[in-house]
Design a protein around this motif. Structure first.
Motif, mmCIF file in Angstrom:
data_model
loop_
_atom_site.group_PDB
_atom_site.id
_atom_site.type_symbol
_atom_site.label_atom_id
_atom_site.label_comp_id
_atom_site.label_asym_id
_atom_site.label_seq_id
_atom_site.Cartn_x
_atom_site.Cartn_y
_atom_site.Cartn_z
ATOM 1 N N ARG A 242 0.821 -1.216 0.000
ATOM 2 C CA ARG A 242 0.000 0.000 0.000
ATOM 3 C C ARG A 242 0.855 1.267 0.000
ATOM 4 N N VAL A 243 2.045 1.202 0.603
ATOM 5 C CA VAL A 243 2.911 2.393 0.641
ATOM 6 C C VAL A 243 3.966 2.356 -0.461
ATOM 7 N N GLN B 118 10.847 5.891 6.000
ATOM 8 C CA GLN B 118 9.656 6.481 6.587
ATOM 9 C C GLN B 118 8.395 5.808 6.057
ATOM 10 N N ARG B 119 8.424 5.361 4.816
ATOM 11 C CA ARG B 119 7.288 4.609 4.272
ATOM 12 C C ARG B 119 7.106 3.285 5.019
ATOM 13 N N VAL B 120 8.216 2.638 5.385
ATOM 14 C CA VAL B 120 8.123 1.416 6.188
ATOM 15 C C VAL B 120 7.448 1.729 7.524
ATOM 16 N N SER B 121 7.826 2.844 8.140
ATOM 17 C CA SER B 121 7.221 3.189 9.431
ATOM 18 C C SER B 121 5.738 3.529 9.271
ATOM 19 N N VAL B 122 5.353 4.117 8.133
ATOM 20 C CA VAL B 122 3.932 4.359 7.872
ATOM 21 C C VAL B 122 3.202 3.034 7.700
ATOM 22 N N ALA B 123 3.800 2.095 6.981
ATOM 23 C CA ALA B 123 3.190 0.767 6.830
ATOM 24 C C ALA B 123 3.011 0.096 8.188
ATOM 25 N N PHE C 296 0.488 10.649 3.095
ATOM 26 C CA PHE C 296 -0.493 11.063 4.101
ATOM 27 C C PHE C 296 -1.777 11.563 3.437
ATOM 28 N N HIS C 297 -1.629 12.312 2.336
ATOM 29 C CA HIS C 297 -2.814 12.785 1.622
ATOM 30 C C HIS C 297 -3.616 11.616 1.059
ATOM 31 N N ALA C 298 -2.928 10.609 0.559
ATOM 32 C CA ALA C 298 -3.621 9.428 0.037
ATOM 33 C C ALA C 298 -4.396 8.722 1.150
ATOM 34 N N LEU C 299 -3.785 8.609 2.331
ATOM 35 C CA LEU C 299 -4.471 7.991 3.471
ATOM 36 C C LEU C 299 -5.685 8.819 3.882
ATOM 37 N N HIS C 300 -5.511 10.145 3.887
ATOM 38 C CA HIS C 300 -6.622 11.040 4.206
ATOM 39 C C HIS C 300 -7.753 10.878 3.198
ATOM 40 N N ASP C 301 -7.417 10.783 1.922
ATOM 41 C CA ASP C 301 -8.426 10.607 0.873
ATOM 42 C C ASP C 301 -9.186 9.294 1.032
#
Length: 228
Positions: free
Chosen positions: A131-132, A151-156, A187-192
């Motif tokens: 997803r990231v 940072q993408r790993v930490s978001v995942a 972050f915008h994609a997650l918000h969307d």
């Protein structure tokens, strides 16, 4: 809209007597479900203290804090630990990845603590990395990834337990401008997609990219206009 986070009259004091320091002074804040909120302010403003309370890393001295309709302001440490693991996905400035472990293993960790079976947590970790945009980096260790990729790993890792909100503390502080743009787009994609995202930042451009922003100074909040 339903408020995922609701703070009323929250104060936080440290020390006692003449040595008492009041870090937060009567904070009122509602964050609707699916919002993208930035909290900004200078050093010493109370920003970190507020982040610790929002993340259930600390509790208010007075006032109430409801997360997903549950008052967490007077919970025990063990109950707070449960809330942190299930309801909040943390993203940190320093990434906080285990350097000896693969991206997949790093993303699995919250589910290990939750006692999830290995096969299920591996599947969910792989899906979160996909997803990231890191579906082809599952076996890479942090040293084999750029700062933006780490940072993408930490978001995942933050997403993998399907938390009530993503709480990001200075998530772009160690990134260059290209990687910062990359992470903000994520972050915008997650918000969307309807995810609630709260970002703590001292960077004006990061705050301006959020849907809403509040500024903290001397332990008090003021609301500002923001970007998207």
């Amino acid at each position: 809209m339903t408020a995922i986070l609701s703070l009323r009259g929250v104060t936080k004091s440290y020390g006692s007597g003449d040595l008492q320091v009041q870090a937060l002074r009567g904070i009122d804040l509602d964050v609707p479900e699916g919002d993208f909120l930035a909290i900004t302010g200078p050093s010493g403003s109370g920003k970190s203290t507020l982040m610790h309370i929002l993340g259930c890393l600390d509790v208010p001295t007075t006032g109430s804090y409801e997360l997903a309709g549950v008052d967490v302001s007077q919970m025990s440490e063990s109950d707070l630990a449960h809330v942190r693991n299930r309801e909040i996905g943390f993203v940190f400035q320093q990434f906080n990845l285990l350097q000896s472990q693969s991206a997949l293993r790093n993303v699995e960790l919250p589910m290990v603590y939750a006692g999830m079976a290995r096969a299920e947590r591996q599947d969910r970790a792989a899906e979160a990395l996909e997803r990231v945009g890191l579906g082809d980096r599952l076996d890479h260790k942090p040293t084999q990834l750029s700062g933006g990729q780490q940072q993408r790993v930490s978001v995942a890792r933050a997403l993998v337990t399907n938390p009530t909100m993503i709480l990001a503390d200075e998530p772009t502080g160690n990134l260059d401008s290209v990687a910062t743009t990359d992470v903000l787009e994520l972050f915008h994609a997650l918000h969307d997609q309807g995810r609630t995202v709260v970002v703590i930042t001292h960077e004006a451009d990061v705050a301006a990219s959020a849907a809403h922003a509040v500024r903290i100074r001397d332990g008090r909040l003021s609301h500002e206009a923001a970007g998207v």
